[in-house]
Design an enzyme around this catalytic site. Structure first.
Site, short mmCIF file in Angstrom:
data_model
loop_
_atom_site.label_atom_id
_atom_site.label_comp_id
_atom_site.label_asym_id
_atom_site.label_seq_id
_atom_site.Cartn_x
_atom_site.Cartn_y
_atom_site.Cartn_z
N LYS A 40 -42.03 0.62 14.93
CA LYS A 40 -43.05 -0.26 14.35
C LYS A 40 -44.27 0.53 13.91
CE LYS A 40 -44.12 -4.26 16.28
NZ LYS A 40 -44.72 -5.25 17.22
N GLU B 281 -57.59 -16.34 20.56
CA GLU B 281 -57.52 -16.44 19.10
C GLU B 281 -57.22 -17.88 18.69
OE1 GLU B 281 -54.57 -17.19 17.44
OE2 GLU B 281 -53.20 -17.09 19.15
N GLU C 24 -50.91 -19.50 11.42
CA GLU C 24 -50.00 -18.67 10.63
C GLU C 24 -50.03 -19.17 9.19
OE1 GLU C 24 -46.20 -17.45 12.25
OE2 GLU C 24 -46.77 -18.35 14.17
N LEU D 165 -52.23 -34.71 10.75
CA LEU D 165 -51.71 -36.07 10.69
C LEU D 165 -50.71 -36.18 9.55
CD1 LEU D 165 -54.83 -38.35 11.38
CD2 LEU D 165 -52.91 -37.85 12.92
N CYS E 63 -46.75 -20.89 18.84
CA CYS E 63 -47.85 -21.32 19.72
C CYS E 63 -47.61 -22.66 20.39
CB CYS E 63 -49.16 -21.37 18.94
SG CYS E 63 -49.73 -19.75 18.37
N LYS F 4 -43.19 -23.55 9.18
CA LYS F 4 -44.20 -23.99 8.24
C LYS F 4 -44.17 -23.02 7.07
CE LYS F 4 -48.55 -23.04 8.97
NZ LYS F 4 -49.92 -22.92 9.54
N ARG G 252 -39.56 -19.08 15.04
CA ARG G 252 -39.57 -19.49 16.44
C ARG G 252 -39.75 -21.00 16.58
NH1 ARG G 252 -43.81 -14.96 18.45
NH2 ARG G 252 -44.51 -15.30 16.31
#
Length: 448
Positions: free
Chosen positions: A35, A151, A155, A253, A263, A324, A331
């Protein structure tokens, strides 16, 4: 200011890139040599709009560096952020703190002079106390102030969230940390970003409370969508009418197939476990998690109903895989449960996502992945819109219909209008909207 960030994942990279862009001297640390080598070549391991350009610019300016060697970077730093992963612990749902504890021990051995150690990772209440104890035990001579600085990054919009935050929460127990953290975030003062100081435990609870509340908003509007379908209401208008109340607000909403991502699923589970351990059960959050898990699977049944109650041997095209848009994060994505349910019913799945297919292939290998939305529609018995990527918002519906075996569109994000889709000859099904706005659940509404 010299800053070290332990962990070069999503939070670590965004934090490092943005702090370097503020003018700080930042070093991101990770044990994964591949990485780090990739980052040094300018290759970003995640998709986040603007992040690659931000990293490249600050590396070129000499303000951002990457290394596997923690000791030197931490010894030189005035502030060390711990931004390692805290996944759900297998078996019980608690946040797995092994990486936080390991980082605390390594940081303790390397610090030199007064250093602020800030936990950026999402951690259960009391973790800051544990980190402080680990550092004191590992290196009794270490002069360290441990703070909680959670934090609040979405995303797909993380850079803007970091640079234009609603608030910056800092939990401190040592007053010396106040001026140091204030200096870290001083470049934001022109934006009048509120720097909120609390004690450590309060800061840790703010993060979990915020995520759990947003998850509950999503789950509430999804239940309202089901009620709208049963009662003949329009969930989009219900949400707008609710959101215009300033006490409620319109964000989160939007009815759909349920929440996912890195998260909300793990943080709601962790908060449930925290409450159980402390004898203060979070019953609303427990219910939220249960409803959300049921909803994701229920969306596959919605697709089956749209196909006349049977999908065995049929080809179902899936538009969007990530939880999203504007991320490659798979995940806990609703698509996984939806596709799994359809596969269990004997369907053949063809799917496309602009950035999520590499990750999806590692999770579901029984799906055919294609290169664009129109290839998904080719000879399909139904098309299911799962993730509302911009490129799916203005599809050539005439072209889609011509390509499909049967013109059935199941719009789980309410991207399209009923009239627009049925005008092209589709049977249209959406979420929580009546005829004339979307399709009632289980009822075909093809244009006459």
């Amino acid at each position: 200011m010299k800053i070290a960030i332990v962990g070069s994942g999503y939070v670590g990279l965004v934090t490092g890139g943005c702090l370097a862009d503020f003018g700080h001297d930042v070093t991101c640390i990770d044990k994964d040599e591949d990485k780090i080598e990739a980052l040094e070549r300018g290759e970003i391991p995640i998709y986040e709009p603007g992040l690659a350009e931000l990293v490249k610019a600050n590396v070129a300016a000499g303000r951002l560096a990457f290394t596997t060697q923690l000791a030197g970077a931490v010894a030189a730093a005035q502030v060390v952020f711990i931004a390692v992963g805290t996944p759900s612990r297998r078996g019980d749902g608690h946040a797995d703190l092994r990486y936080v504890r390991d980082a605390a021990r390594e940081v303790a051995e390397a610090v030199s002079g007064f250093t602020v150690v800030a936990t950026k990772s999402t951690v259960p209440v009391g973790t800051g106390d544990e980190v402080a104890q680990i550092i004191a035990t590992t290196n009794p001579s270490a002069d360290v102030a441990v703070v909680a600085n959670p934090e609040f990054l979405r995303e797909g919009a993380a850079i803007d969230d970091f640079k234009r935050p609603d608030r910056i929460v800092v939990g401190i127990e040592d007053e010396r940390a106040r001026s140091v953290i204030s200096a870290v975030y001083r470049p934001l003062y022109l934006n009048k970003s509120p720097l909120m100081f609390t004690n450590r435990r309060t800061a840790e609870l703010i993060k979990y409370g915020a995520n759990a509340f947003l998850a509950m908003k999503i789950t509430f509007i999804n239940e309202m969508a089901d009620l709208c379908e049963a009662a003949g209401g329009n969930v989009q208008e219900v949400a707008r009418g609710m959101g215009l109340d300033n006490r409620i607000g319109g964000k989160f909403l939007h009815a759909g197939p349920g929440f996912g991502g890195s998260c909300f699923p793990k943080d709601t589970l962790a908060l449930i476990k925290i409450g159980q351990d402390l004898g203060s059960p979070m019953r609303l959050v427990e219910t939220t998690v249960s409803i959300n898990e049921q909803r994701k699977r229920a969306m596959s049944r919605k697709v089956v109903a749209a196909c006349g109650g049977e999908v065995r041997g049929k080809t179902i095209g899936v538009l969007g895989l990530t939880f999203k848009p504007n991320t490659d994060d798979m995940r806990a994505a609703p698509s996984l449960d939806i596709i799994g349910g359809l596969l269990d019913q004997g369907a053949r799945i063809v799917a496309y996502d602009p950035y999520g297919m590499a990750a999806a292939r590692g999770l579901i290998d029984t799906v055919e992945y294609v290169s664009n939305a129109y290839a998904v529609a080719d000879n399909a018995d139904a098309l299911v819109l799962v993730t509302e990527w911009d490129e799916f918002r203005s599809l050539d519906l005439a072209r889609i219909k011509t390509a499909m075996k049967a013109p059935v569109l199941v719009d789980l994000r309410n991207v399209y209008s009923h009239d627009e889709v049925t005008r092209h000859g589709f049977a249209y099904f959406s979420v929580g909207r009546p005829a004339g706005a979307g399709g009632k659940s289980g009822q075909s509404e093809a244009a006459e």
